[in-house]
Design a protein around this motif. Structure first.
Motif, PDB file in Angstrom:
ATOM      1  N   SER A 105       2.171   1.785  -3.206  1.00  0.00           N
ATOM      2  CA  SER A 105       1.427   2.299  -4.493  1.00  0.00           C
ATOM      3  C   SER A 105       0.767   3.817  -4.208  1.00  0.00           C
ATOM      4  O   SER A 105       0.444   4.385  -5.095  1.00  0.00           O
ATOM      5  CB  SER A 105       0.074   1.129  -4.388  1.00  0.00           C
ATOM      6  OG  SER A 105       0.533   0.168  -4.934  1.00  0.00           O
ATOM      7  N   ALA A 106       0.985   4.066  -2.883  1.00  0.00           N
ATOM      8  CA  ALA A 106       0.559   5.502  -2.660  1.00  0.00           C
ATOM      9  C   ALA A 106       1.677   6.367  -2.711  1.00  0.00           C
ATOM     10  O   ALA A 106       1.597   7.652  -2.471  1.00  0.00           O
ATOM     11  CB  ALA A 106      -0.009   5.412  -0.927  1.00  0.00           C
ATOM     12  N   GLY A 107       2.775   5.941  -3.206  1.00  0.00           N
ATOM     13  CA  GLY A 107       3.769   6.920  -3.181  1.00  0.00           C
ATOM     14  C   GLY A 107       4.534   7.336  -1.938  1.00  0.00           C
ATOM     15  O   GLY A 107       4.749   8.610  -1.841  1.00  0.00           O
ATOM     16  N   LYS A 108       4.470   6.413  -0.821  1.00  0.00           N
ATOM     17  CA  LYS A 108       5.002   7.069   0.512  1.00  0.00           C
ATOM     18  C   LYS A 108       6.353   6.337   0.833  1.00  0.00           C
ATOM     19  O   LYS A 108       6.326   5.302   1.505  1.00  0.00           O
ATOM     20  CB  LYS A 108       3.982   6.569   1.491  1.00  0.00           C
ATOM     21  CG  LYS A 108       2.768   7.547   1.090  1.00  0.00           C
ATOM     22  CD  LYS A 108       1.630   7.381   2.283  1.00  0.00           C
ATOM     23  CE  LYS A 108       0.587   8.106   1.797  1.00  0.00           C
ATOM     24  NZ  LYS A 108      -0.518   8.100   2.740  1.00  0.00           N
ATOM     25  N   ARG A 167       2.753   2.205  -8.781  1.00  0.00           N
ATOM     26  CA  ARG A 167       1.599   3.065  -9.060  1.00  0.00           C
ATOM     27  C   ARG A 167       1.095   3.144 -10.308  1.00  0.00           C
ATOM     28  O   ARG A 167      -0.295   3.605 -10.649  1.00  0.00           O
ATOM     29  CB  ARG A 167       2.097   4.886  -8.796  1.00  0.00           C
ATOM     30  CG  ARG A 167       2.388   5.067  -7.123  1.00  0.00           C
ATOM     31  CD  ARG A 167       2.774   6.174  -6.889  1.00  0.00           C
ATOM     32  NE  ARG A 167       1.685   7.159  -6.525  1.00  0.00           N
ATOM     33  CZ  ARG A 167       1.531   8.270  -6.290  1.00  0.00           C
ATOM     34  NH1 ARG A 167       2.565   8.907  -6.064  1.00  0.00           N
ATOM     35  NH2 ARG A 167       0.389   8.722  -6.109  1.00  0.00           N
ATOM     36  N   ALA A 168       1.828   2.728 -11.395  1.00  0.00           N
ATOM     37  CA  ALA A 168       1.402   2.629 -12.631  1.00  0.00           C
ATOM     38  C   ALA A 168       0.681   1.535 -13.006  1.00  0.00           C
ATOM     39  O   ALA A 168      -0.288   1.204 -13.871  1.00  0.00           O
ATOM     40  CB  ALA A 168       2.338   2.904 -13.538  1.00  0.00           C
ATOM     41  N   LYS A 214       0.931  -1.418  -0.089  1.00  0.00           N
ATOM     42  CA  LYS A 214      -0.062   0.022  -0.175  1.00  0.00           C
ATOM     43  C   LYS A 214       1.005   1.217   0.091  1.00  0.00           C
ATOM     44  O   LYS A 214       0.382   2.147  -0.678  1.00  0.00           O
ATOM     45  CB  LYS A 214      -1.049   0.121   1.281  1.00  0.00           C
ATOM     46  CG  LYS A 214      -2.084  -1.019   1.143  1.00  0.00           C
ATOM     47  CD  LYS A 214      -2.902  -1.036   2.233  1.00  0.00           C
ATOM     48  CE  LYS A 214      -4.023  -1.970   2.597  1.00  0.00           C
ATOM     49  NZ  LYS A 214      -4.628  -2.276   3.744  1.00  0.00           N
ATOM     50  N   ILE A 261       8.338   2.408  -6.626  1.00  0.00           N
ATOM     51  CA  ILE A 261       7.037   3.215  -6.437  1.00  0.00           C
ATOM     52  C   ILE A 261       6.158   3.705  -7.707  1.00  0.00           C
ATOM     53  O   ILE A 261       4.985   3.530  -7.780  1.00  0.00           O
ATOM     54  CB  ILE A 261       7.297   4.504  -5.473  1.00  0.00           C
ATOM     55  CG1 ILE A 261       7.740   4.006  -4.064  1.00  0.00           C
ATOM     56  CG2 ILE A 261       6.487   5.473  -5.605  1.00  0.00           C
ATOM     57  CD1 ILE A 261       8.218   5.212  -3.225  1.00  0.00           C
ATOM     58  N   ALA A 262       6.918   4.102  -8.438  1.00  0.00           N
ATOM     59  CA  ALA A 262       6.614   4.485  -9.767  1.00  0.00           C
ATOM     60  C   ALA A 262       5.933   3.352 -10.568  1.00  0.00           C
ATOM     61  O   ALA A 262       4.636   3.519 -11.279  1.00  0.00           O
ATOM     62  CB  ALA A 262       7.525   5.031 -10.870  1.00  0.00           C
TER      63      ALA A 262
END
Length: 158
Positions: free
Chosen positions: A49-52, A91-92, A46, A87-88
Motif C-alpha cells: 500500500s505504501a508503494g515500497k 494503493r488505489a 503495508k 502495488i498500484a
C-alpha cells in the motif's frame, strides 16, 4: 482390592483426559508467535500500500511462491511480472480485514484471512470479497513469507 480398582479407574480416567487433551491440541494448534506472524503478514500489505517494493521483497523468502488466478509464480517472476500491478492496486483500492486465523507448528506459521475490497481501479468499480493464506517460516531475520495464495470473488449485492 478396592484400592486396586480405584487405582485402575483413576489411571483410565487420567489416560482418557490426556488423550482428549492431545486430540484437542492437534485440532487447534497453538501459535505462540501469533503476534510476530501476523505482523509480518501485515507488514507485507503495508509495504504494498505504501508503494515500497524493496520492503515487499524483503519479506519474501528466496524460494517463495505466489499463487493467484490458477497460476504459480516464483519470487523472481512475481517481482518482475506482477509486483508493480499489485502495488498500484493496493494503493488505489483499500481492503478491510474481516477475519484472521493464525496457526503455528514449530518454525512454520500460517495466516488465513478474509478481506472486503472496495474502491475504484482503472475506472472500474471494485466490490470484492478476498481470501488469503500466507505460509511463513521463522528465520534469523524474523518471520518470512514462503507462499501466498490469493483468491477473490464479487461481493453479493445487498
Amino acid at each position: 482390592m478396592k484400592t486396586n480398582l480405584q487405582t485402575c479407574a483413576m489411571t483410565l480416567l487420567a489416560s482418557g483426559c490426556l488423550l482428549l487433551a492431545a486430540g484437542l491440541s492437534r485440532a487447534e494448534p497453538i501459535a505462540p508467535d501469533a503476534t510476530a506472524i501476523t505482523t509480518a503478514a501485515a507488514d507485507f500489505h503495508k509495504a504494498l500500500s505504501a508503494g515500497k517494493p524493496d520492503q515487499v521483497m524483503a519479506l519474501l523468502q528466496p524460494d517463495a511462491l505466489i499463487v493467484e488466478g490458477g497460476t504459480v509464480q516464483t519470487r523472481a517472476e512475481y517481482q518482475s511480472e506482477h509486483l508493480a500491478a499489485d502495488i498500484a492496486y493496493a494503493r488505489a483500492v483499500p481492503s478491510t480485514q474481516r477475519s484472521a486465523v493464525v496457526r503455528q507448528e514449530g518454525d512454520v506459521g500460517w495466516v488465513t484471512c478474509t478481506f472486503s475490497v472496495t474502491g475504484k481501479f482503472h475506472d472500474k468499480v471494485i466490490n470484492d470479497l478476498a481470501a488469503e493464506t500466507m505460509v511463513l517460516t521463522r528465520t534469523l531475520a524474523g518471520w518470512r513469507i514462503r507462499t501466498i495464495h490469493w483468491s477473490s470473488h464479487k461481493a453479493p449485492k445487498e
